[in-house]
Design a protein around this motif. Structure first.
Motif, short mmCIF file in Angstrom:
data_model
loop_
_atom_site.label_atom_id
_atom_site.label_comp_id
_atom_site.label_asym_id
_atom_site.label_seq_id
_atom_site.Cartn_x
_atom_site.Cartn_y
_atom_site.Cartn_z
N ASP A 44 -2.59 9.23 -9.73
CA ASP A 44 -2.40 10.64 -10.01
C ASP A 44 -1.46 11.23 -8.96
OD1 ASP A 44 -3.97 11.19 -7.75
OD2 ASP A 44 -5.75 11.58 -8.93
N ALA A 45 -1.26 12.53 -9.00
CA ALA A 45 -0.30 13.18 -8.11
C ALA A 45 -0.65 12.98 -6.63
CB ALA A 45 -0.20 14.66 -8.45
N ASN A 46 -1.93 12.83 -6.31
CA ASN A 46 -2.33 12.62 -4.92
C ASN A 46 -1.90 11.26 -4.37
OD1 ASN A 46 -3.62 15.12 -4.84
ND2 ASN A 46 -5.54 14.25 -5.56
N ASP A 47 -1.55 10.32 -5.24
CA ASP A 47 -1.11 8.99 -4.83
C ASP A 47 0.39 8.91 -4.58
OD1 ASP A 47 -3.73 7.86 -5.11
OD2 ASP A 47 -3.42 7.86 -7.28
N LEU A 48 1.09 10.00 -4.79
CA LEU A 48 2.54 10.02 -4.65
C LEU A 48 2.94 10.48 -3.26
CD1 LEU A 48 3.41 11.51 -8.12
CD2 LEU A 48 3.25 9.10 -7.47
N PRO A 49 3.99 9.96 -2.66
CA PRO A 49 4.86 8.94 -3.22
C PRO A 49 4.13 7.60 -3.33
CG PRO A 49 5.45 9.34 -0.94
CD PRO A 49 4.39 10.33 -1.30
N LEU A 50 4.40 6.91 -4.41
CA LEU A 50 3.72 5.66 -4.73
C LEU A 50 4.34 4.50 -3.97
CD1 LEU A 50 1.64 4.19 -6.48
CD2 LEU A 50 3.39 4.02 -8.25
N SER A 51 3.48 3.73 -3.31
CA SER A 51 3.96 2.53 -2.63
C SER A 51 3.03 1.38 -2.92
CB SER A 51 4.07 2.77 -1.12
OG SER A 51 2.80 2.99 -0.56
N CYS A 52 3.56 0.19 -2.80
CA CYS A 52 2.79 -1.03 -2.99
C CYS A 52 3.07 -1.91 -1.79
CB CYS A 52 3.22 -1.73 -4.29
SG CYS A 52 2.13 -3.10 -4.77
N PRO A 53 2.08 -2.58 -1.23
CA PRO A 53 0.72 -2.75 -1.68
C PRO A 53 -0.12 -1.50 -1.41
CG PRO A 53 1.04 -3.95 0.35
CD PRO A 53 2.36 -3.39 -0.03
N PRO A 54 -1.18 -1.32 -2.23
CA PRO A 54 -2.08 -0.19 -2.00
C PRO A 54 -2.82 -0.33 -0.67
CG PRO A 54 -2.45 -1.16 -4.17
CD PRO A 54 -1.52 -2.07 -3.43
N LYS A 55 -3.35 0.78 -0.19
CA LYS A 55 -4.04 0.81 1.11
C LYS A 55 -5.22 -0.15 1.19
CE LYS A 55 -2.86 5.61 1.76
NZ LYS A 55 -3.36 6.98 1.77
N ASP A 56 -5.89 -0.41 0.06
CA ASP A 56 -7.09 -1.26 0.08
C ASP A 56 -6.80 -2.75 -0.10
OD1 ASP A 56 -6.29 -1.04 -2.55
OD2 ASP A 56 -8.30 -0.64 -3.34
N THR A 57 -5.54 -3.14 -0.05
CA THR A 57 -5.18 -4.55 -0.23
C THR A 57 -5.58 -5.36 1.01
OG1 THR A 57 -3.29 -3.92 -1.60
CG2 THR A 57 -3.26 -6.14 -0.67
N PRO A 58 -6.26 -6.50 0.82
CA PRO A 58 -6.64 -7.34 1.96
C PRO A 58 -5.39 -7.82 2.72
CG PRO A 58 -7.70 -8.11 -0.06
CD PRO A 58 -6.72 -7.05 -0.45
N ALA A 59 -5.50 -7.96 4.01
CA ALA A 59 -4.36 -8.34 4.85
C ALA A 59 -3.72 -9.65 4.41
CB ALA A 59 -4.79 -8.44 6.31
N TRP A 60 -4.51 -10.59 3.91
CA TRP A 60 -3.95 -11.88 3.51
C TRP A 60 -3.08 -11.76 2.26
CZ3 TRP A 60 -5.02 -13.39 -1.41
CH2 TRP A 60 -6.13 -12.83 -2.03
N ASN A 61 -3.17 -10.64 1.55
CA ASN A 61 -2.44 -10.49 0.30
C ASN A 61 -1.32 -9.46 0.40
OD1 ASN A 61 -2.01 -11.18 -2.37
ND2 ASN A 61 -3.42 -9.65 -3.16
N LEU A 62 -0.88 -9.15 1.61
CA LEU A 62 0.14 -8.12 1.79
C LEU A 62 1.54 -8.68 1.56
CD1 LEU A 62 -1.16 -6.28 4.96
CD2 LEU A 62 -1.30 -5.51 2.59
N HIS A 63 2.41 -7.81 1.08
CA HIS A 63 3.84 -8.10 1.00
C HIS A 63 4.54 -6.90 1.62
CE1 HIS A 63 4.23 -5.22 -2.33
NE2 HIS A 63 3.32 -5.89 -3.02
N PRO A 64 5.85 -6.95 1.84
CA PRO A 64 6.53 -5.79 2.42
C PRO A 64 6.28 -4.53 1.57
CG PRO A 64 8.00 -7.67 2.37
CD PRO A 64 6.76 -8.05 1.60
N ARG A 65 6.09 -3.40 2.24
CA ARG A 65 5.85 -2.15 1.52
C ARG A 65 7.11 -1.74 0.77
NH1 ARG A 65 2.37 2.45 3.80
NH2 ARG A 65 1.11 0.61 3.56
#
Length: 62
Positions: free
Chosen positions: A10-31
């Motif tokens: 929703d609008a509160n998630d903008l600006p939208l970036s990936c990976p999301p904040k709750d992504t485990p550290a082992w599964n991160l890629h460059p933002r």
């Protein structure tokens, strides 16, 4: 690995970036910041997560 789950934002998630904040550290890629304003949907080029605006959410590009 492709994640078939659609992540609604929703609008509160903008600006939208990936990976999301709750992504485990082992599964991160460059933002990466994703532009969802034109179509209401976008897919991350790194991990194929698919983001979609929740019904009724209006955003304006700047």
């Amino acid at each position: 690995m492709k994640d078939d789950k659609i992540i609604e934002v929703d609008a509160n998630d903008l600006p939208l970036s990936c990976p999301p904040k709750d992504t485990p550290a082992w599964n991160l890629h460059p933002r990466v910041y994703l532009d969802i304003t034109d179509t209401g949907e976008v897919t991350c080029p790194y991990c194929d997560k698919h983001y979609k605006l929740k019904d009724g959410v209006k955003v304006h590009s700047h």
